[in-house]
Design an enzyme around this catalytic site. Structure first.
Site, short mmCIF file in Angstrom:
data_model
loop_
_atom_site.label_atom_id
_atom_site.label_comp_id
_atom_site.label_asym_id
_atom_site.label_seq_id
_atom_site.Cartn_x
_atom_site.Cartn_y
_atom_site.Cartn_z
N LYS A 84 57.11 58.90 28.33
CA LYS A 84 57.85 58.72 27.08
C LYS A 84 57.55 57.33 26.53
CE LYS A 84 62.23 60.93 26.09
NZ LYS A 84 63.66 60.93 26.41
O1 G3P Z 1 66.47 62.10 25.73
C1 G3P Z 1 67.10 61.14 25.02
C2 G3P Z 1 68.15 61.57 24.05
O2 G3P Z 1 68.42 62.91 24.13
C3 G3P Z 1 69.35 60.68 24.04
O3 G3P Z 1 70.54 61.27 23.63
O4 G3P Z 1 72.97 61.35 23.30
O5 G3P Z 1 71.89 59.23 24.15
O6 G3P Z 1 71.59 59.94 21.80
P1 G3P Z 1 71.82 60.39 23.19
#
Ligand code: G3P
Length: 221
Positions: A84
């Site tokens: 990533k």
């Molecule tokens: O994979 C990373 C992403 O899904 C992060 O999610 O909820 O931290 O914005 P969030």
């Protein structure tokens, strides 16, 4: 649309694999920081249980040189590691370099918040592109609308790079990105569970069982 699990928690991955619906995993530094134990053994363990299904693991370096070095090290942990890389000028350099190596390192370009960022990531050679929809909602935008726009631009441009709808917070997000034609939704375990359940389903099962035992009063088997 495929489902990936957005977690670094091994128990959640094992449990949801048994449901037969998860074909990949995405992690990020925040998710990994919530888990016990050393980082590399955890990544290896997740990659092994995914049996070839892609497992995204994020770099921490911030310079192109540092990110390339780290990406190569991460990719050596298992054949199904996808590295990533955060979107940006440095990130694009990294994706382009990793893509032109003899042994290509597949990249998931992350923290994508606009169609233009997605167009550049695709052109640089990303294997996946991850728009973060919940974080756009957090600042008063419509995150799912970004995925809709991205899918329509990619389709009119003939770009095949798979889009992973990420930062999904609730089942409605999943429905919206599926309707938009997202290739993959990466969902937290709690959302996957919410998707499988419905109060009327539970109520229906209870009523069937109650009716059966009222009229028959015995187990069938
Ligand atoms: O994979 C990373 C992403 O899904 C992060 O999610 O909820 O931290 O914005 P969030």
């Amino acid at each position: 649309m495929k489902f990936f699990l957005d977690t670094a928690n091994f128990a959640e991955i094992e449990e949801s694999l048994a449901w037969g619906v998860v074909s990949g995993v995405t992690t990020n530094p925040t998710l990994v920081s919530r888990e016990e134990g050393a980082f590399e053994p955890l990544v290896r363990k997740i990659c092994a249980v995914m049996q070839g299904g892609p497992v995204s693991v994020e770099v921490l370096a911030t310079t192109a040189e540092g990110m390339v070095e780290e990406a190569v090290r991460l990719a050596a942990l298992a054949p199904n590691v996808v590295v990533k890389i955060p979107m940006g000028v440095e990130g694009l350099k990294v994706v382009s370099q990793l893509n032109s190596r003899e042994e290509k390192v597949p990249c998931n370009v992350t923290l994508v918040f606009s169609v233009n960022q997605a167009l550049l990531a695709a052109r640089a050679g990303a294997a996946y592109i991850s728009p973060f929809i919940g974080r756009l909602d957090d600042i008063g935008w419509d995150g799912a609308a970004l995925v809709e726009e991205m899918i329509s631009v990619f389709s009119c441009q003939g770009i095949a790079t798979p889009i992973i709808a990420a930062s999904i917070r609730h089942p409605q997000h999943v429905q919206r990105v599926a309707a938009a034609g997202a290739h993959i939704a990466t969902v937290p375990y709690t959302v996957l569970k919410q998707m499988a359940n419905h109060p009327l389903t539970s109520q229906g099962i209870e009523r069937f069982l109650a009716d059966w035992s009222l009229s028959r009063g015995e187990a069938r088997l």
